[in-house]
Motif scaffolding. Sequence first.
Motif, PDB file in Angstrom:
ATOM      1  N   SER A 102      16.613  -7.717   9.673  1.00  0.00           N
ATOM      2  CA  SER A 102      16.031  -8.205  10.922  1.00  0.00           C
ATOM      3  C   SER A 102      14.964  -7.418  11.450  1.00  0.00           C
ATOM      4  N   GLY A 103      13.805  -8.070  11.943  1.00  0.00           N
ATOM      5  CA  GLY A 103      12.823  -7.326  12.689  1.00  0.00           C
ATOM      6  C   GLY A 103      11.697  -7.127  11.775  1.00  0.00           C
ATOM      7  N   TRP A 104      11.924  -7.255  10.407  1.00  0.00           N
ATOM      8  CA  TRP A 104      10.900  -7.270   9.437  1.00  0.00           C
ATOM      9  C   TRP A 104      10.401  -8.710   9.193  1.00  0.00           C
ATOM     10  N   LEU A 105       9.009  -8.506   8.984  1.00  0.00           N
ATOM     11  CA  LEU A 105       8.319  -9.855   8.297  1.00  0.00           C
ATOM     12  C   LEU A 105       8.404  -9.613   6.809  1.00  0.00           C
ATOM     13  N   GLY A 106       8.160 -10.548   6.006  1.00  0.00           N
ATOM     14  CA  GLY A 106       8.208 -10.439   4.606  1.00  0.00           C
ATOM     15  C   GLY A 106       7.157  -9.733   3.889  1.00  0.00           C
ATOM     16  N   LYS A 107       6.087  -9.901   4.263  1.00  0.00           N
ATOM     17  CA  LYS A 107       4.919  -9.086   3.722  1.00  0.00           C
ATOM     18  C   LYS A 107       5.000  -7.607   3.947  1.00  0.00           C
ATOM     19  N   THR A 108       5.488  -7.147   5.349  1.00  0.00           N
ATOM     20  CA  THR A 108       5.582  -5.945   5.498  1.00  0.00           C
ATOM     21  C   THR A 108       6.713  -5.241   4.978  1.00  0.00           C
ATOM     22  N   TRP A 109       7.776  -5.944   4.776  1.00  0.00           N
ATOM     23  CA  TRP A 109       8.997  -5.531   3.983  1.00  0.00           C
ATOM     24  C   TRP A 109       8.769  -5.401   2.425  1.00  0.00           C
ATOM     25  N   ALA A 110       8.076  -6.265   1.878  1.00  0.00           N
ATOM     26  CA  ALA A 110       7.623  -6.191   0.524  1.00  0.00           C
ATOM     27  C   ALA A 110       6.660  -4.983   0.300  1.00  0.00           C
ATOM     28  N   CYS A 111       5.541  -4.629   1.140  1.00  0.00           N
ATOM     29  CA  CYS A 111       4.936  -3.563   1.231  1.00  0.00           C
ATOM     30  C   CYS A 111       5.765  -2.197   1.095  1.00  0.00           C
ATOM     31  N   GLN A 112       6.540  -2.114   2.070  1.00  0.00           N
ATOM     32  CA  GLN A 112       7.470  -1.000   2.294  1.00  0.00           C
ATOM     33  C   GLN A 112       8.227  -0.900   1.153  1.00  0.00           C
ATOM     34  N   LYS A 113       8.957  -1.831   0.562  1.00  0.00           N
ATOM     35  CA  LYS A 113       9.731  -1.616  -0.769  1.00  0.00           C
ATOM     36  C   LYS A 113       8.933  -1.195  -2.008  1.00  0.00           C
ATOM     37  N   GLY A 114       7.680  -1.789  -2.014  1.00  0.00           N
ATOM     38  CA  GLY A 114       6.585  -1.620  -2.951  1.00  0.00           C
ATOM     39  C   GLY A 114       6.250   0.092  -3.014  1.00  0.00           C
ATOM     40  N   ALA A 115       6.174   0.545  -1.710  1.00  0.00           N
ATOM     41  CA  ALA A 115       5.724   1.747  -1.626  1.00  0.00           C
ATOM     42  C   ALA A 115       6.955   2.786  -2.038  1.00  0.00           C
ATOM     43  N   GLU A 116       7.926   2.311  -1.704  1.00  0.00           N
ATOM     44  CA  GLU A 116       9.166   3.142  -2.174  1.00  0.00           C
ATOM     45  C   GLU A 116       9.551   3.110  -3.580  1.00  0.00           C
ATOM     46  N   ALA A 117       9.062   2.213  -4.312  1.00  0.00           N
ATOM     47  CA  ALA A 117       9.420   1.742  -5.789  1.00  0.00           C
ATOM     48  C   ALA A 117       8.337   2.710  -6.598  1.00  0.00           C
ATOM     49  N   SER A 118       7.059   2.814  -5.732  1.00  0.00           N
ATOM     50  CA  SER A 118       5.939   3.526  -6.686  1.00  0.00           C
ATOM     51  C   SER A 118       6.202   4.931  -6.945  1.00  0.00           C
ATOM     52  N   GLU A 119       5.310   5.242  -8.144  1.00  0.00           N
ATOM     53  CA  GLU A 119       5.141   6.781  -8.536  1.00  0.00           C
ATOM     54  C   GLU A 119       4.152   7.303  -8.617  1.00  0.00           C
ATOM     55  N   GLY A 120       3.029   6.504  -7.995  1.00  0.00           N
ATOM     56  CA  GLY A 120       1.619   7.127  -8.141  1.00  0.00           C
ATOM     57  C   GLY A 120       1.567   7.919  -6.718  1.00  0.00           C
ATOM     58  N   GLU A 121       0.517   8.739  -6.841  1.00  0.00           N
ATOM     59  CA  GLU A 121       0.084   9.609  -5.829  1.00  0.00           C
ATOM     60  C   GLU A 121      -0.502   9.016  -4.855  1.00  0.00           C
ATOM     61  N   LEU A 122      -1.185   7.806  -5.116  1.00  0.00           N
ATOM     62  CA  LEU A 122      -1.816   7.190  -4.104  1.00  0.00           C
ATOM     63  C   LEU A 122      -1.548   5.635  -4.219  1.00  0.00           C
ATOM     64  N   LEU A 123      -1.650   4.882  -2.966  1.00  0.00           N
ATOM     65  CA  LEU A 123      -1.178   3.583  -2.854  1.00  0.00           C
ATOM     66  C   LEU A 123      -2.418   2.513  -2.602  1.00  0.00           C
ATOM     67  N   LEU A 124      -2.301   1.548  -3.364  1.00  0.00           N
ATOM     68  CA  LEU A 124      -3.558   0.700  -2.972  1.00  0.00           C
ATOM     69  C   LEU A 124      -2.707  -0.811  -2.809  1.00  0.00           C
ATOM     70  N   PHE A 125      -2.735  -1.545  -1.625  1.00  0.00           N
ATOM     71  CA  PHE A 125      -2.300  -2.335  -1.428  1.00  0.00           C
ATOM     72  C   PHE A 125      -3.119  -3.753  -1.514  1.00  0.00           C
ATOM     73  N   LEU A 126      -2.858  -4.542  -2.298  1.00  0.00           N
ATOM     74  CA  LEU A 126      -3.874  -5.808  -2.303  1.00  0.00           C
ATOM     75  C   LEU A 126      -3.082  -7.223  -2.271  1.00  0.00           C
ATOM     76  N   ASP A 127      -3.838  -7.876  -1.661  1.00  0.00           N
ATOM     77  CA  ASP A 127      -3.164  -9.464  -1.670  1.00  0.00           C
ATOM     78  C   ASP A 127      -3.242 -10.179  -2.825  1.00  0.00           C
ATOM     79  N   ALA A 128      -2.313 -10.979  -3.183  1.00  0.00           N
ATOM     80  CA  ALA A 128      -2.703 -11.714  -4.601  1.00  0.00           C
ATOM     81  C   ALA A 128      -3.763 -12.703  -4.755  1.00  0.00           C
ATOM     82  N   ASP A 129      -4.380 -13.029  -3.566  1.00  0.00           N
ATOM     83  CA  ASP A 129      -5.361 -13.887  -3.586  1.00  0.00           C
ATOM     84  C   ASP A 129      -6.916 -13.171  -3.546  1.00  0.00           C
ATOM     85  N   VAL A 130      -6.916 -11.917  -3.957  1.00  0.00           N
ATOM     86  CA  VAL A 130      -8.197 -11.262  -3.984  1.00  0.00           C
ATOM     87  C   VAL A 130      -8.549 -11.244  -5.534  1.00  0.00           C
ATOM     88  N   ARG A 131      -9.927 -11.006  -5.688  1.00  0.00           N
ATOM     89  CA  ARG A 131     -10.384 -10.567  -7.044  1.00  0.00           C
ATOM     90  C   ARG A 131     -11.134  -9.273  -6.911  1.00  0.00           C
TER      91      ARG A 131
END
Length: 157
Positions: A102-131
């Motif tokens: 509770s208190g988390w929005l879907g997108k911010t929670w998804a970004c947080q969990k994605g960052a936690e699961a990442s193995e990269g030195e740097l993170l790049l967040f992209l929306d699915a509707d960009v090219r």
Amino acid sequence: MQHIIELLIVLLGIGMAPALYYRFPKIPGNEPLSEGCGRRKISVVIPARNEEENLPLLLEDLRKQCYENLEIIVMDDGSKDKTGEISKSFGVKVITISDKPSGWLGKTWACQKGAEASEGELLLFLDADVRVKPQAVERILKTYEKKKNSDFCAALS
């Protein structure tokens, strides 16, 4: 009197626009990457909910990147369509999110969990509707390398 104040605010905004525009970092052109820069692993995190139409376009763009040391993570945030299946067909890491605190929005929670699961030195967040163009990730990394001591990149890292 109110019209004069509104006019002054508009004029101030117009006057400040060029100053603000020139503070944004410039994305470099075809300069070579600095030594060791190409070895950095970049995790691209894509929060996605019901993006079966847009996601294949972005994933294909990422497949064509000149910069190859990428980890692509699609955070399937409770999609009711084929977002997860499409992501898996591209061979990327797919993490399905079914609940959030509770208190988390879907997108911010998804970004947080994605960052936690990442193995990269740097993170790049992209929306699915960009090219993105084939040199996009490389050029973003060049900008990061060039500006990493600036306030801009201190906020990014």
